[in-house]
Design a protein around this motif. Sequence first.
Motif, PDB file in Angstrom:
ATOM      1  N   ASP A   1       0.827  -1.209   0.000  1.00 10.16           N
ATOM      2  CA  ASP A   1       0.000   0.000   0.000  1.00 10.16           C
ATOM      3  C   ASP A   1       0.864   1.262   0.000  1.00 10.16           C
ATOM      4  O   ASP A   1       0.591   2.223  -0.741  1.00 10.16           O
ATOM      5  CB  ASP A   1      -0.914  -0.009   1.232  1.00 10.16           C
ATOM      6  CG  ASP A   1      -1.709   1.283   1.356  1.00 10.16           C
ATOM      7  OD1 ASP A   1      -2.557   1.541   0.486  1.00 10.16           O
ATOM      8  OD2 ASP A   1      -1.464   2.043   2.316  1.00 10.16           O
TER       9      ASP A   1
ATOM     10  N   THR B   1       2.325   1.972  -3.373  1.00  8.50           N
ATOM     11  CA  THR B   1       1.291   2.498  -4.274  1.00  8.50           C
ATOM     12  C   THR B   1       1.007   3.970  -3.991  1.00  8.50           C
ATOM     13  O   THR B   1       0.759   4.761  -4.908  1.00  8.50           O
ATOM     14  CB  THR B   1      -0.005   1.678  -4.131  1.00  8.50           C
ATOM     15  OG1 THR B   1       0.300   0.289  -4.270  1.00  8.50           O
ATOM     16  CG2 THR B   1      -1.026   2.054  -5.194  1.00  8.50           C
TER      17      THR B   1
ATOM     18  N   THR C   1      -5.278  -2.761  -3.509  1.00  8.92           N
ATOM     19  CA  THR C   1      -4.977  -1.379  -3.898  1.00  8.92           C
ATOM     20  C   THR C   1      -5.947  -0.855  -4.959  1.00  8.92           C
ATOM     21  O   THR C   1      -5.898   0.330  -5.305  1.00  8.92           O
ATOM     22  CB  THR C   1      -3.535  -1.246  -4.427  1.00  8.92           C
ATOM     23  OG1 THR C   1      -3.385  -2.042  -5.613  1.00  8.92           O
ATOM     24  CG2 THR C   1      -2.525  -1.685  -3.369  1.00  8.92           C
TER      25      THR C   1
ATOM     26  N   ALA D   1      -1.178  -1.407  -7.871  1.00  9.61           N
ATOM     27  CA  ALA D   1       0.151  -1.685  -7.329  1.00  9.61           C
ATOM     28  C   ALA D   1       0.967  -2.512  -8.306  1.00  9.61           C
ATOM     29  O   ALA D   1       2.181  -2.326  -8.443  1.00  9.61           O
ATOM     30  CB  ALA D   1       0.040  -2.411  -5.991  1.00  9.61           C
TER      31      ALA D   1
ATOM     32  N   ARG E   1       2.731  -0.456 -11.124  1.00  5.55           N
ATOM     33  CA  ARG E   1       3.962   0.216 -10.689  1.00  5.55           C
ATOM     34  C   ARG E   1       5.098  -0.789 -10.503  1.00  5.55           C
ATOM     35  O   ARG E   1       6.224  -0.559 -10.929  1.00  5.55           O
ATOM     36  CB  ARG E   1       3.725   0.948  -9.374  1.00  5.55           C
ATOM     37  CG  ARG E   1       2.924   2.223  -9.491  1.00  5.55           C
ATOM     38  CD  ARG E   1       3.170   3.130  -8.291  1.00  5.55           C
ATOM     39  NE  ARG E   1       4.528   3.657  -8.293  1.00  5.55           N
ATOM     40  CZ  ARG E   1       5.083   4.284  -7.263  1.00  5.55           C
ATOM     41  NH1 ARG E   1       4.407   4.436  -6.135  1.00  5.55           N
ATOM     42  NH2 ARG E   1       6.311   4.749  -7.339  1.00  5.55           N
TER      43      ARG E   1
END
Length: 436
Positions: free
Chosen positions: A36, A39, A75, A170, A173
């Motif tokens: 988290d 993110t 996420t 998430a 990324r």
Amino acid sequence: MNDAASGTEPFDVVDVIRAKRDHAELPDAQIDWVVDAYTRGIVADEQMSALAMAILLNGMSRREIARWTEAMIGTGRRMDWSGVQRPTTDKHSTGGVGDKITLPLAPTVAACGAAVPQLSGRGLGHTGGTLDKLESIPGWRASLSPDEMLSVLRDTGAVVCAAGADLAPADKRLYALRDVTGTVESIPLIASSIMSKKIAEGTAALVLDVKVGSGAFMKDVESARELAETMVALGTDAGVRTVALLTNMATPLGLTAGNALEVAEAVEVLGGGGPDDVVELTVRLAREMLEVSGQGGAKDPADALRDGTAMDVWRRMIAGQGGDPDADLPRARETHTILAPADGTLASLDAYQVGVAAWRLGAGRGRQDEPVQAAAGVRMHVKPGAVVRSGEPLLTLHTDEPARIQRAVDALDGAYVIAPAGSRPDLLPLVVDRVS
């Protein structure tokens, strides 16, 4: 600002990195937080890079992988297909060369009674992307709103489109980070990347096509089996009925690698023809998808290809996303044919090198934001095991830019072996193993 500087976060990312560096298992709360926080931008790229490398080197337990996957799902949003009046099932391939299987597979499964909400991706490097292939059809749209997806799925039984940005953000990324930090090959990170998106996608049942061979992510059967077992466990733990097939990617699937070329081949399969390996894998995966969705035995996928019902679904699905199923597909402005240098038997044709050639011709991209050529690619005139004669066509290269041809020819240096006539190449079967 990272968490240590802010003083408001429950953990220090350096402690998490050190723990995994020193072979410790990460507790659930740390996993939830670090995914988290990354993110949200609290954990910096260089810190997540260090953690990803520690995971690559030291691995993760089944509990850690399951929790990491769940944290990535958390996420974003989970999709809900409860409004569809059929059982839902999906397929995911780990990627290869000439892998156009989604195109005939989704409508075939839909023709046999299940619903297939397929969120697909684009190609990168030597592996092709389903969305790039379908976008060679005039008018076809990859980006649909949730309401549009549901409408196409209800009307046709199948939809193939792009995942929204809010599906496991998430992973988006972390995927980009792994690509530039030498951590792509980590099985826990591969498995959680794939399964976070597939579980968030919301289907009740899933079939995984784990490729093995030179053109695949996994080069040997042992690592492919480990990845398959890890993903099947993740799906099962999340309440998704999941099975996996290990399939051969030492040589390309079918006789084409490229976008419009592969669409044309898929349409041949939907019309009751096409290369034997594409037909075989389509039918085998369709049967698995129907079985895990509870629709096994309702109608055999081979019959759906023969009697035209799969083609009917294809045409409605393409039209439902703005495409014209009757439109001519793009054709390349330039072609170049490579001829067999000797008589004999084609002993091998390397999938990776064919994929690189297609990429260099313009069918693939080196960065996510690069455009692709719809008509570029490679047509294979023979498959391994076939008899060839000197001077006969082996491969035809297609591109809109003649300057690309020589680099594609260079990529194919050593890609094929012609053995003495009568020799029998030692080839993996198309379906190598099944994991459930």
